[in-house]
Design a protein around this motif. Structure first.
Motif, short mmCIF file in Angstrom:
data_model
loop_
_atom_site.label_atom_id
_atom_site.label_comp_id
_atom_site.label_asym_id
_atom_site.label_seq_id
_atom_site.Cartn_x
_atom_site.Cartn_y
_atom_site.Cartn_z
N ILE A 25 0.83 -1.20 0.00
CA ILE A 25 0.00 0.00 0.00
C ILE A 25 0.86 1.26 0.00
O ILE A 25 0.64 2.19 -0.79
N VAL B 40 0.87 4.04 -2.95
CA VAL B 40 0.38 5.40 -2.73
C VAL B 40 1.49 6.43 -2.91
O VAL B 40 1.31 7.45 -3.58
N ILE C 24 -2.57 -1.59 -4.18
CA ILE C 24 -3.78 -1.64 -3.37
C ILE C 24 -4.65 -2.81 -3.81
O ILE C 24 -5.22 -3.54 -2.98
N THR D 143 -5.66 -6.05 -1.51
CA THR D 143 -7.07 -6.36 -1.26
C THR D 143 -7.39 -7.79 -1.63
O THR D 143 -8.20 -8.46 -0.96
N PRO E 31 -7.59 -4.30 3.30
CA PRO E 31 -6.99 -3.18 2.56
C PRO E 31 -7.89 -2.58 1.49
O PRO E 31 -7.56 -1.54 0.91
N PHE F 262 -8.67 1.16 1.06
CA PHE F 262 -7.86 2.10 0.29
C PHE F 262 -8.43 2.32 -1.11
O PHE F 262 -8.18 3.35 -1.73
N TYR G 267 -10.74 4.97 -0.43
CA TYR G 267 -9.95 6.20 -0.27
C TYR G 267 -9.67 6.85 -1.62
O TYR G 267 -9.78 8.08 -1.78
N SER H 139 -7.00 -0.30 -9.18
CA SER H 139 -6.98 -1.13 -7.98
C SER H 139 -8.14 -2.12 -7.97
O SER H 139 -7.96 -3.30 -7.65
N LEU I 284 -2.91 8.65 3.75
CA LEU I 284 -2.53 7.24 3.94
C LEU I 284 -2.71 6.82 5.39
O LEU I 284 -3.28 5.77 5.70
N THR J 182 -6.41 6.62 6.54
CA THR J 182 -7.09 5.46 5.97
C THR J 182 -6.64 4.18 6.66
O THR J 182 -7.46 3.27 6.91
N GLY J 183 -5.35 4.08 7.00
CA GLY J 183 -4.89 2.92 7.75
C GLY J 183 -5.58 2.82 9.10
O GLY J 183 -5.97 1.74 9.55
N TRP K 58 -0.71 -0.71 10.74
CA TRP K 58 -1.27 0.39 9.96
C TRP K 58 -1.19 1.72 10.70
O TRP K 58 -1.47 2.77 10.11
#
Length: 436
Positions: free
Chosen positions: A138, A142, A157, A161, A167, A170, A173, A186, A275, A278-279, A296
């Motif tokens: 990730i 990013v 991403i 996932t 994940p 994201f 996001y 993604s 980032l 979102t984590g 994260w």
């Protein structure tokens, strides 16, 4: 070496010995599935209720485990985690090291020692988990692809996932911050990887998507103290009957705050803050977030460190953020929730939920770079560690100003009368105050 010695003593005294339990689950499941022909989602580690819970794409990537010995699998797991952590810290801390003028390897040696003391990181390594590898995918995506507008932005991403569903936050996001191409890449990557896994293992894919993915009992009780998601917080408050409507309300509030702050971060070109937020929210809204999933939180801790060392900020603000950094880092090294295992009343209600309460605080208060942060006449830094500087047109030409002042003085005689020739006979021209 001094820092490493202290950390090593701390680990000997405090760190849990998890015996690479999760790696044993993966290893046993691959042997059962590939070598003995069993259904991978029927496998349970002997003497435990725990089995393989990841999507079929993750299982497909792990099949080489069935061909190697346990010791080789162990060495590969530890090596991959260490190298991935080194890469993550390089991407996040590298700009800070450069701004501060620190030697990379010296500073990174200290950073890796502190990372070894950080409970989510050391738990991931000790369990043989995949969390650090997912964070690497990730962060690299990013910071190197999405941020630069690369046409492959979003691919990391998507892969993360497909390996583990959480994940996928994201991808959302990318959508809410209107990076449409990266979001499409993604989503397409995750879909293609999942389809490839279904082709490779159709029976396992059918079982996972129709049964295993919905069976949350496979991963353990949500009230267990290691679960530091919102489900754990609500479950421990109302134990033994978690209030699902309250949990849903908290999830909606969390997502709303995240939406507002993440969009603001990207609007201000602070990709690290986006980032990090979102984590945090991925950990908070997940049905289960074990402590080793809290790797994260690393980007958020780095942001606090960045502000604490940024000499361009107001000293009082720096001091407050240094305190926030020290408290957050120390808390996430401390194993505090474990001291309140099954003690969910009084002080135990705070101690057992220490990590989720910290994440709630960070979600609301994590600093985001803004134009005002860099002072008048400076552009906002696009990410922590990138020091903003004055624009060229805002810097006065000191040499030109000095020449004018020197010429004005030289144009006068000692008695104050103006001379027609500043460099006339008998007078030595004065030296300029500023060298060209």
């Amino acid at each position: 070496m001094g820092v490493w010695a202290v950390v090593w003593a701390f680990l000997i005294a405090v760190a849990a010995r998890n015996g690479f339990f999760d790696l044993k689950v993966y290893y046993g499941a691959m042997d059962y599935w590939v070598n003995r022909g069993g259904d991978i989602y029927d496998y349970l580690t002997p003497g435990t209720p725990y089995g393989f819970t990841y999507p079929p794409f993750a299982a497909a990537l792990m099949t080489p485990m069935s061909l190697i010995s346990w010791n080789v699998a162990l060495v590969i797991s530890v090596t991959m985690n260490v190298l991935a952590m080194l890469a993550i810290l390089t991407m996040l801390l590298g700009p800070i090291f450069k701004r501060q003028g620190w030697s990379y390897w010296y500073a990174m040696g200290i950073a890796m020692a502190l990372a070894a003391a950080f409970e989510p990181i050391r738990e991931t390594v000790n369990f043989g988990q995949v969390n650090i590898l997912l964070v690497f995918l990730i962060v690299a995506d990013v910071m190197l692809l999405v941020k630069g507008g690369h046409k492959l932005g979003g691919i990391g991403i998507g892969l993360a996932t497909a390996i583990k569903l959480t994940p996928g936050v994201f991808i959302i996001y990318l959508v809410i911050t209107r990076r449409w191409r990266a979001a499409a890449v993604s989503a397409a990557t995750a879909t293609a990887a999942t389809w490839a896994a279904a082709t490779f293992a159709p029976d396992a894919s059918r079982v996972f998507w129709t049964d295993a993915v919905w069976n949350t009992d496979r991963v353990g009780s949500p009230t267990f103290v290691s679960n530091q998601a919102l489900t754990g917080l609500v479950g421990r408050i109302f134990n033994p009957e978690p209030m699902k409507p309250l949990w849903l309300l908290l999830v909606l509030i969390t997502l709303a705050v995240w939406y507002w702050r993440a969009r603001r971060a990207v609007r201000n070109r602070d990709e690290v803050a986006g980032l990090a937020l979102t984590g945090l929210v991925g950990c908070m809204v997940s049905p289960i977030t074990w402590i080793h999933h809290l790797v994260w939180t690393v980007p958020a801790i780095v942001i606090l460190f960045d502000y604490a060392t940024d000499r361009s900020l107001d000293p009082r603000r720096r001091r407050n953020l240094a305190i926030a950094f020290g408290f957050s880092f120390a808390l996430l090294c401390s194993r505090t929730p474990w001291a309140f295992h099954a003690k969910f009343d009084g002080l135990g209600l705070i101690g057992s939920n220490a990590y989720i309460l910290l994440m709630i605080g960070l979600l609301f208060a994590l600093p985001i770079r803004e134009p005002a942060d860099t002072g008048a006449g400076q552009r906002p830094a696009s990410n922590p560690g990138e020091a903003g500087g004055p624009n060229v047109e805002d810097v006065p030409d000191l040499v030109d100003i000095d020449r004018r002042v020197t010429a004005a003085f030289d144009a006068k005689d000692p008695d104050g009368s103006v001379r027609s020739d500043a460099g006339g006979p008998g007078l030595e021209p004065r030296r300029p105050l500023v060298g060209a």
